[in-house]
Design a protein around this motif. Structure first.
Motif, short mmCIF file in Angstrom:
data_model
loop_
_atom_site.label_atom_id
_atom_site.label_comp_id
_atom_site.label_asym_id
_atom_site.label_seq_id
_atom_site.Cartn_x
_atom_site.Cartn_y
_atom_site.Cartn_z
N GLY A 88 0.85 -1.21 0.00
CA GLY A 88 0.00 0.00 0.00
C GLY A 88 0.87 1.24 0.00
O GLY A 88 0.69 2.16 0.79
N PHE A 93 5.63 5.80 -0.02
CA PHE A 93 6.10 5.90 1.37
C PHE A 93 5.61 4.73 2.20
O PHE A 93 4.43 4.40 2.12
CB PHE A 93 5.63 7.23 1.98
CG PHE A 93 6.13 8.41 1.20
CD1 PHE A 93 7.46 8.78 1.27
CD2 PHE A 93 5.27 9.11 0.36
CE1 PHE A 93 7.93 9.84 0.51
CE2 PHE A 93 5.74 10.18 -0.39
CZ PHE A 93 7.07 10.54 -0.32
N ASP A 111 0.88 -1.61 -4.71
CA ASP A 111 -0.37 -0.88 -4.46
C ASP A 111 -1.44 -1.45 -5.36
O ASP A 111 -1.16 -2.01 -6.43
CB ASP A 111 -0.20 0.63 -4.71
CG ASP A 111 -1.21 1.45 -3.90
OD1 ASP A 111 -0.85 1.96 -2.82
OD2 ASP A 111 -2.37 1.56 -4.34
N SER A 112 -2.70 -1.29 -4.91
CA SER A 112 -3.81 -1.79 -5.72
C SER A 112 -4.21 -0.78 -6.80
O SER A 112 -4.97 -1.12 -7.70
CB SER A 112 -5.01 -2.11 -4.82
OG SER A 112 -5.29 -1.00 -4.01
N THR A 113 -3.70 0.45 -6.73
CA THR A 113 -4.09 1.49 -7.69
C THR A 113 -3.04 1.64 -8.78
O THR A 113 -1.92 2.12 -8.53
CB THR A 113 -4.29 2.84 -6.96
OG1 THR A 113 -5.16 2.61 -5.88
CG2 THR A 113 -4.91 3.89 -7.87
N LYS A 116 -1.29 5.17 -9.55
CA LYS A 116 -0.22 5.61 -8.64
C LYS A 116 1.09 4.91 -9.01
O LYS A 116 2.16 5.50 -8.95
CB LYS A 116 -0.57 5.26 -7.19
CG LYS A 116 -1.65 6.17 -6.61
CD LYS A 116 -1.89 5.91 -5.15
CE LYS A 116 -3.09 6.70 -4.67
NZ LYS A 116 -3.59 6.28 -3.37
N ARG A 138 -3.87 -6.50 -5.18
CA ARG A 138 -4.27 -6.45 -3.77
C ARG A 138 -3.35 -7.37 -2.97
O ARG A 138 -3.09 -8.52 -3.38
CB ARG A 138 -5.73 -6.87 -3.61
CG ARG A 138 -6.70 -5.90 -4.33
CD ARG A 138 -8.10 -5.99 -3.79
NE ARG A 138 -8.20 -5.61 -2.40
CZ ARG A 138 -8.29 -4.35 -1.95
NH1 ARG A 138 -8.29 -3.33 -2.79
NH2 ARG A 138 -8.38 -4.11 -0.66
N ALA A 139 -2.90 -6.86 -1.84
CA ALA A 139 -1.95 -7.59 -1.01
C ALA A 139 -2.46 -9.00 -0.68
O ALA A 139 -1.72 -9.98 -0.79
CB ALA A 139 -1.69 -6.81 0.28
N GLU A 140 -3.74 -9.07 -0.29
CA GLU A 140 -4.27 -10.35 0.20
C GLU A 140 -4.37 -11.39 -0.92
O GLU A 140 -4.40 -12.58 -0.65
CB GLU A 140 -5.62 -10.14 0.90
CG GLU A 140 -6.75 -9.56 0.07
CD GLU A 140 -6.74 -8.03 -0.04
OE1 GLU A 140 -5.65 -7.43 -0.06
OE2 GLU A 140 -7.84 -7.45 -0.14
N ARG A 158 2.31 1.22 5.94
CA ARG A 158 1.95 2.47 6.64
C ARG A 158 0.60 2.95 6.13
O ARG A 158 0.40 3.06 4.91
CB ARG A 158 3.03 3.53 6.40
CG ARG A 158 2.81 4.80 7.23
CD ARG A 158 3.89 5.85 7.02
NE ARG A 158 3.58 6.74 5.92
CZ ARG A 158 4.10 7.95 5.74
NH1 ARG A 158 4.96 8.43 6.61
NH2 ARG A 158 3.77 8.69 4.71
N ALA A 159 -0.31 3.22 7.05
CA ALA A 159 -1.59 3.86 6.75
C ALA A 159 -2.45 3.06 5.77
O ALA A 159 -3.02 3.60 4.84
CB ALA A 159 -1.38 5.29 6.22
#
Ligand code: SAM
Length: 243
Positions: A88, A93, A111-113, A116, A138-140, A158-159
Motif C-alpha cells: 500500500g 512511502f 499498491d492496488s491502484t 499511482k 491487492r496484497a491479500e 503504513r496507513a
C-alpha cells in the motif's frame, strides 16, 4: 494543496537527522530527496498523491517518518541484501526513501491502484533507482501466489488499515525469520490483544513496540516490529476488521 515547486531546506535538516536518528544522508541522497519532493509536487497536479506538500511537513511526515521506521538498519555497513515489500505504498512511502538510503535492498512498491504505480514507475526512473520496482494488485491476493509468498525479508506497511489487517497483509509475504514493520500513530492495549491473537494464526509474534514522537510537530507514533516465526497455518481464516 501547494502546487509550487519549493525545495525543502534539506541541508538545514542535517542536524536534526543526526540528533534524532544518529545518521545523516549523503549529498547524493540529499539530491535524491530534493528531486523526490519536486516530482511528488509535480505529480500532485494530475493525481491526488498526498496532502503533505508543505516542505517542512513533507520532510517530517514523509522523509523522516519513512526512515525512522527502519532506524535499526540505517547507516549499518554490513547489512544483508534484503528483499523488501512496501504494501500500500501510495505515493511511495515509506518504500522510496528507503530504496534511496539502502541501495543493496531490492524494494517492491505494491499498491492496488495502477495509476499511482504508473507515476511511481516514472519517479523510479527519474531518481535512477535501480533497486526499486512496482507491483500492482491487492496484497491479500498477491501474497497467495507462490512467486510472492514467503519470499521477502522485510515487509513495510503504513496507513493501510488496522494493526490486525496490516499484519494479515504483511506476514504471508515474509520468509520464516522475516520482519514486518507496521507504521502506526497511537497504540492501545486493546489493539495489542487483537493483534496477538491474529499473530498466533499467522505464525508471528510482536518483537518490539517502538514509541516515538516526530521531531517538529511532536506527533505520537509507534512502529510495531513483528517477527515471522513459523509458516502460517493455511486454511485458518484471519478475521479482518476495517480500520
Ligand atoms: N503507505 C502510503 C503512505 O503512508 O503515505 C500510502 C497510504 S494510503 C492511505 C493507502 C494506500 O494503500 C492506497 O494507495 C491504497 O491504494 C493502498 N491499498 C489499500 N488496500 C490495499 C490492498 N489490499 N492491497 C494493496 N494496496 C492497498
Amino acid at each position: 494543496m501547494n502546487n509550487s515547486i519549493e525545495m525543502p531546506q534539506l541541508p538545514e535538516m542535517l542536524e536534526l537527522w543526526q540528533q534524532t536518528l544518529n545518521w545523516q544522508p549523503s549529498s547524493k541522497e540529499l539530491s535524491q530527496f530534493q528531486l523526490l519532493y519536486e516530482l511528488i509536487c509535480q505529480g500532485n497536479r494530475q493525481l491526488n498523491l498526498t496532502r503533505i506538500t508543505e516542505p517542512t511537513e513533507f520532510w517530517e511526515k514523509h522523509l523522516w517518518d519513512s526512515l525512522r521506521g527502519i532506524s535499526r538498519f540505517l547507516g549499518k555497513t554490513e547489512l544483508p541484501d534484503f528483499k523488501v515489500i512496501d504494501i500500500g505504498t501510495g505515493a511511495g512511502f515509506p518504500g522510496v526513501p528507503i530504496a534511496i538510503t539502502q541501495p543493496n535492498w531490492q524494494v517492491t512498491l505494491l499498491d492496488s491502484t495502477r495509476k499511482k504505480l504508473t507515476f511511481l514507475d516514472s519517479l523510479i526512473s527519474e531518481l535512477e533507482l535501480k533497486n526499486a520496482t512496482t507491483l500492482t494488485g491487492r496484497a491479500e491476493e498477491l501474497s497467495k501466489q507462490f512467486q510472492y509468498r514467503e519470499v521477502y525479508d522485510l515487509a513495510l506497511i503504513r496507513a493501510v488499515g488496522s494493526p490486525v489487517v496490516c499484519a494479515a497483509y504483511a506476514l504471508p509475504f515474509l520468509k520464516v525469520g522475516g520482519l514486518a514493520i507496521l507504521y502506526r500513530g497511537n497504540w492501545t492495549e486493546e489493539e495489542a490483544v487483537d493483534l496477538r491473537s491474529t499473530l498466533n494464526s499467522l505464525g508471528g509474534a510482536i518483537e518490539l513496540i517502538d514509541p516515538f514522537t516526530t521531531p517538529i510537530s511532536n506527533s505520537i507514533r509507534h512502529c510495531l516490529h513483528l517477527r515471522k516465526l513459523a509458516v502460517d497455518k493455511p486454511g485458518k481464516k484471519v478475521k479482518l476488521k476495517s480500520k
